[in-house]
Design a protein around this motif. Structure first.
Motif, PDB file in Angstrom:
ATOM      1  N   ARG A 265     -57.810  28.885 -11.913  1.00  0.00           N
ATOM      2  CA  ARG A 265     -57.224  29.733 -12.958  1.00  0.00           C
ATOM      3  C   ARG A 265     -56.942  28.970 -14.259  1.00  0.00           C
ATOM      4  N   VAL A 266     -57.379  27.709 -14.299  1.00  0.00           N
ATOM      5  CA  VAL A 266     -57.122  26.880 -15.473  1.00  0.00           C
ATOM      6  C   VAL A 266     -58.448  26.335 -16.029  1.00  0.00           C
ATOM      7  N   PRO A 267     -59.314  27.215 -16.562  1.00  0.00           N
ATOM      8  CA  PRO A 267     -60.600  26.785 -17.116  1.00  0.00           C
ATOM      9  C   PRO A 267     -60.396  26.178 -18.508  1.00  0.00           C
ATOM     10  N   VAL A 268     -60.492  24.889 -18.599  1.00  0.00           N
ATOM     11  CA  VAL A 268     -60.040  24.171 -19.789  1.00  0.00           C
ATOM     12  C   VAL A 268     -60.689  24.640 -21.087  1.00  0.00           C
ATOM     13  N   GLU A 269     -62.020  24.687 -21.138  1.00  0.00           N
ATOM     14  CA  GLU A 269     -62.677  25.081 -22.393  1.00  0.00           C
ATOM     15  C   GLU A 269     -62.287  26.498 -22.819  1.00  0.00           C
ATOM     16  N   ILE A 270     -62.075  27.369 -21.855  1.00  0.00           N
ATOM     17  CA  ILE A 270     -61.724  28.754 -22.188  1.00  0.00           C
ATOM     18  C   ILE A 270     -60.314  28.850 -22.762  1.00  0.00           C
ATOM     19  N   ILE A 271     -59.347  28.186 -22.133  1.00  0.00           N
ATOM     20  CA  ILE A 271     -57.965  28.319 -22.600  1.00  0.00           C
ATOM     21  C   ILE A 271     -57.739  27.633 -23.944  1.00  0.00           C
ATOM     22  N   PHE A 272     -58.642  26.716 -24.321  1.00  0.00           N
ATOM     23  CA  PHE A 272     -58.543  26.074 -25.632  1.00  0.00           C
ATOM     24  C   PHE A 272     -59.580  26.614 -26.615  1.00  0.00           C
ATOM     25  N   ASP A 273     -60.360  27.608 -26.195  1.00  0.00           N
ATOM     26  CA  ASP A 273     -61.379  28.217 -27.045  1.00  0.00           C
ATOM     27  C   ASP A 273     -62.290  27.152 -27.663  1.00  0.00           C
ATOM     28  N   GLN A 274     -62.893  26.351 -26.816  1.00  0.00           N
ATOM     29  CA  GLN A 274     -63.826  25.304 -27.237  1.00  0.00           C
ATOM     30  C   GLN A 274     -65.163  25.526 -26.531  1.00  0.00           C
ATOM     31  N   GLY A 275     -66.141  24.679 -26.840  1.00  0.00           N
ATOM     32  CA  GLY A 275     -67.480  24.891 -26.300  1.00  0.00           C
ATOM     33  C   GLY A 275     -68.123  23.643 -25.741  1.00  0.00           C
ATOM     34  N   PHE A 276     -69.464  23.675 -25.658  1.00  0.00           N
ATOM     35  CA  PHE A 276     -70.224  22.555 -25.110  1.00  0.00           C
ATOM     36  C   PHE A 276     -69.954  21.278 -25.913  1.00  0.00           C
ATOM     37  N   GLY A 277     -69.635  20.201 -25.207  1.00  0.00           N
ATOM     38  CA  GLY A 277     -69.493  18.903 -25.853  1.00  0.00           C
ATOM     39  C   GLY A 277     -68.185  18.658 -26.567  1.00  0.00           C
ATOM     40  N   ASP A 278     -67.245  19.595 -26.504  1.00  0.00           N
ATOM     41  CA  ASP A 278     -65.991  19.439 -27.251  1.00  0.00           C
ATOM     42  C   ASP A 278     -64.915  18.682 -26.478  1.00  0.00           C
ATOM     43  N   ILE A 279     -64.847  18.918 -25.156  1.00  0.00           N
ATOM     44  CA  ILE A 279     -63.768  18.332 -24.358  1.00  0.00           C
ATOM     45  C   ILE A 279     -64.355  17.598 -23.153  1.00  0.00           C
ATOM     46  N   PHE A 280     -63.900  16.363 -22.949  1.00  0.00           N
ATOM     47  CA  PHE A 280     -64.267  15.582 -21.769  1.00  0.00           C
ATOM     48  C   PHE A 280     -63.217  15.891 -20.694  1.00  0.00           C
ATOM     49  N   VAL A 281     -63.618  16.597 -19.649  1.00  0.00           N
ATOM     50  CA  VAL A 281     -62.664  17.153 -18.689  1.00  0.00           C
ATOM     51  C   VAL A 281     -62.725  16.444 -17.338  1.00  0.00           C
ATOM     52  N   VAL A 282     -61.553  16.032 -16.848  1.00  0.00           N
ATOM     53  CA  VAL A 282     -61.395  15.487 -15.499  1.00  0.00           C
ATOM     54  C   VAL A 282     -60.392  16.376 -14.782  1.00  0.00           C
ATOM     55  N   ARG A 283     -60.762  16.888 -13.608  1.00  0.00           N
ATOM     56  CA  ARG A 283     -59.882  17.806 -12.895  1.00  0.00           C
ATOM     57  C   ARG A 283     -59.736  17.397 -11.442  1.00  0.00           C
ATOM     58  N   ASP A 284     -58.514  17.489 -10.943  1.00  0.00           N
ATOM     59  CA  ASP A 284     -58.257  17.319  -9.514  1.00  0.00           C
ATOM     60  C   ASP A 284     -56.983  18.076  -9.165  1.00  0.00           C
ATOM     61  N   ALA A 285     -56.767  18.326  -7.895  1.00  0.00           N
ATOM     62  CA  ALA A 285     -55.568  19.057  -7.477  1.00  0.00           C
ATOM     63  C   ALA A 285     -54.323  18.268  -7.872  1.00  0.00           C
ATOM     64  N   GLY A 286     -53.407  18.922  -8.582  1.00  0.00           N
ATOM     65  CA  GLY A 286     -52.167  18.272  -8.978  1.00  0.00           C
ATOM     66  C   GLY A 286     -52.283  17.410 -10.215  1.00  0.00           C
ATOM     67  N   ASN A 287     -53.431  17.448 -10.902  1.00  0.00           N
ATOM     68  CA  ASN A 287     -53.667  16.633 -12.112  1.00  0.00           C
ATOM     69  C   ASN A 287     -53.121  15.212 -11.966  1.00  0.00           C
ATOM     70  N   ILE A 288     -53.534  14.541 -10.892  1.00  0.00           N
ATOM     71  CA  ILE A 288     -53.042  13.195 -10.607  1.00  0.00           C
ATOM     72  C   ILE A 288     -53.980  12.141 -11.182  1.00  0.00           C
ATOM     73  N   ALA A 289     -53.392  11.050 -11.638  1.00  0.00           N
ATOM     74  CA  ALA A 289     -54.157   9.971 -12.263  1.00  0.00           C
ATOM     75  C   ALA A 289     -54.461   8.891 -11.229  1.00  0.00           C
ATOM     76  N   THR A 290     -55.522   9.101 -10.457  1.00  0.00           N
ATOM     77  CA  THR A 290     -55.980   8.091  -9.505  1.00  0.00           C
ATOM     78  C   THR A 290     -56.883   7.099 -10.232  1.00  0.00           C
ATOM     79  N   ASP A 291     -57.301   6.044  -9.543  1.00  0.00           N
ATOM     80  CA  ASP A 291     -58.176   5.047 -10.170  1.00  0.00           C
ATOM     81  C   ASP A 291     -59.442   5.682 -10.723  1.00  0.00           C
ATOM     82  N   GLU A 292     -60.022   6.609  -9.967  1.00  0.00           N
ATOM     83  CA  GLU A 292     -61.271   7.243 -10.407  1.00  0.00           C
ATOM     84  C   GLU A 292     -61.047   8.100 -11.651  1.00  0.00           C
ATOM     85  N   GLU A 293     -59.941   8.830 -11.668  1.00  0.00           N
ATOM     86  CA  GLU A 293     -59.642   9.660 -12.828  1.00  0.00           C
ATOM     87  C   GLU A 293     -59.347   8.795 -14.049  1.00  0.00           C
TER      88      GLU A 293
END
Length: 239
Positions: free
Chosen positions: A99-127
């Motif tokens: 329910r949190v589609p990043v480009e849609i909620i910020f009204d942006q398009g291709f190439g505008d936002i570099f998105v990393v997503r995981d459950a709980g928006n946690i900052a692991t080593d990979e993220e």
């Protein structure tokens, strides 16, 4: 292997991890960028600073909330342009919630936002590594960490729920941030406060990255926490 070019032989992950210690961010970015083996993008990143990048995101969300989205950079021409390379102006660490589609909620398009997503928006080593790449190499000027209303990962952590498999690693990553709110999963206000506490915790984790902290010190990056309301569609900043 060309022994005259040791930087080129570093794995990207190790180069990113240790780059803040022995390389300037500009040199490290050049070293990593040379490994991409892709031509320069046709459309360069907008020359915006961190404040302008954040304002651009917030303006897009305002349009989305008002039902006045412009759907920028979503046509075939833009898609063909960014196929040659990417220069996003912003990066986002968001919950993987559908329910949190990043480009849609910020009204942006291709190439505008570099998105990393995981459950709980946690900052692991990979993220963290991914976001180091998105900011240092690709040039994103603002990094937004987004938690959201009724986040299932946070609620499960507050419950102390027994979870199977690797889901437990997500709970463990959130627990230090929300200890104050344990057992209050049925209190809507407490859940929101816990979500925001988790956002702040993950922001602090990101700020410990030598690469990201160097970019911040150089005035090239701003890391900001945010909260997304599923009911109102609005993004509010978390300080």
């Amino acid at each position: 292997m060309d022994n005259n070019k040791p930087l080129m032989n570093l794995s990207r992950r190790n180069a990113i991890k240790y780059g803040g210690g022995f390389l300037g961010t500009g040199l490290l970015a050049a070293a990593l960028g040379s490994n991409l083996n892709s031509p320069e993008p046709v459309v360069a990143q907008s020359e915006v600073n961190s404040e302008q990048a954040l304002a651009q995101l917030m303006a897009g969300n305002k349009r989305f909330v008002a039902g006045k989205s412009k759907y920028p950079n979503q046509n075939l021409t833009r898609l063909q342009q960014v196929a040659l390379g990417q220069k996003p102006f912003a990066a986002v660490l968001s919950c993987a919630d559908s329910r949190v589609p990043v480009e849609i909620i910020f009204d942006q398009g291709f190439g505008d936002i570099f998105v990393v997503r995981d459950a709980g928006n946690i900052a692991t080593d990979e993220e963290i590594g991914s976001l180091e790449f998105g900011t240092l190499v690709l040039g994103a000027k603002v990094l937004l960490v987004i938690g959201h209303e009724a986040c299932g990962a946070v609620v499960s952590t507050l419950k102390g729920a027994e979870v199977p498999g690797s889901i437990s690693s997500i709970i463990e990553a959130i627990e230090p941030a929300v200890a104050t709110y344990k057992g209050q999963q049925d209190n809507k206000q407490a859940v929101r406060q816990a979500v925001e506490a988790n956002v702040r915790y993950q922001v602090k984790t990101l700020e410990k990255s030598p690469v990201l902290s160097k970019l911040i010190q150089e005035g090239k990056l701003k890391i900001v926490g945010a909260y997304y309301s599923l009911s109102t569609r609005e993004i509010t900043l978390v300080s």
